[in-house]
Scaffold this motif. Structure first.
Motif: not given
Length: 140
Positions: A38-42, A47-49, A95-99
């Motif tokens: 789950c940690g890798v694939f989900a 993130n890709a979606i 890291y996140t691109s969200k506010k």
């Protein structure tokens, strides 16, 4: 478990209008715990979606799974909008691109933790409207 994760994410992408392709299979030897899968694939697909959604109607995600003599290689690539600093993404913790940085940024950290715990390698690349993470997990 992996089939369930991929099917669920593929259905989500279809509903969002994101073109998804998959190349390869994990046919034994990927000795990850269910939590690590789950940690890798989900997290990687989520993130890709999220990134690909910003490129609709031309959004795409591609996942590739390969087995070499020594590693399982998982690549998740996606379309991106704007310039991405892959080095910054990998070098920052959470890291996140969200506010809302307090409640986001755990996906990549989970992937990194899983890779480190399993003596793997994580790479990120970005160029020309494309972002890709490559996870290499030693075969045992």
């Amino acid at each position: 478990m992996l089939d369930g994760i991929v099917t669920m994410k593929a259905d989500r992408m279809a509903g969002l209008g994101i073109h998804f392709t998959l190349d390869g299979v994990a046919d034994g030897g990927l000795k990850l715990s269910p939590m690590d899968v789950c940690g890798v694939f989900a997290n990687g697909l989520d993130n890709a979606i999220e990134a690909a959604q910003k490129t609709l109607p031309d959004a795409w995600v591609h996942m590739e799974i390969r087995r070499t003599e020594k590693f399982f290689v998982i690549r998740i690539s996606n379309s991106t909008a704007g310039k991405i600093d892959a080095d910054k993404i990998l070098s920052s913790s959470g890291y996140t691109s969200k506010k809302d940085t307090e409640h986001h940024g755990f996906g990549l950290r989970n992937i990194m933790d899983t890779v480190n715990k399993n003596d793997g390698i994580l790479k990120a690349e970005a160029c020309d409207g494309k972002f890709r993470i490559t996870v290499m997990i030693p075969r045992t």
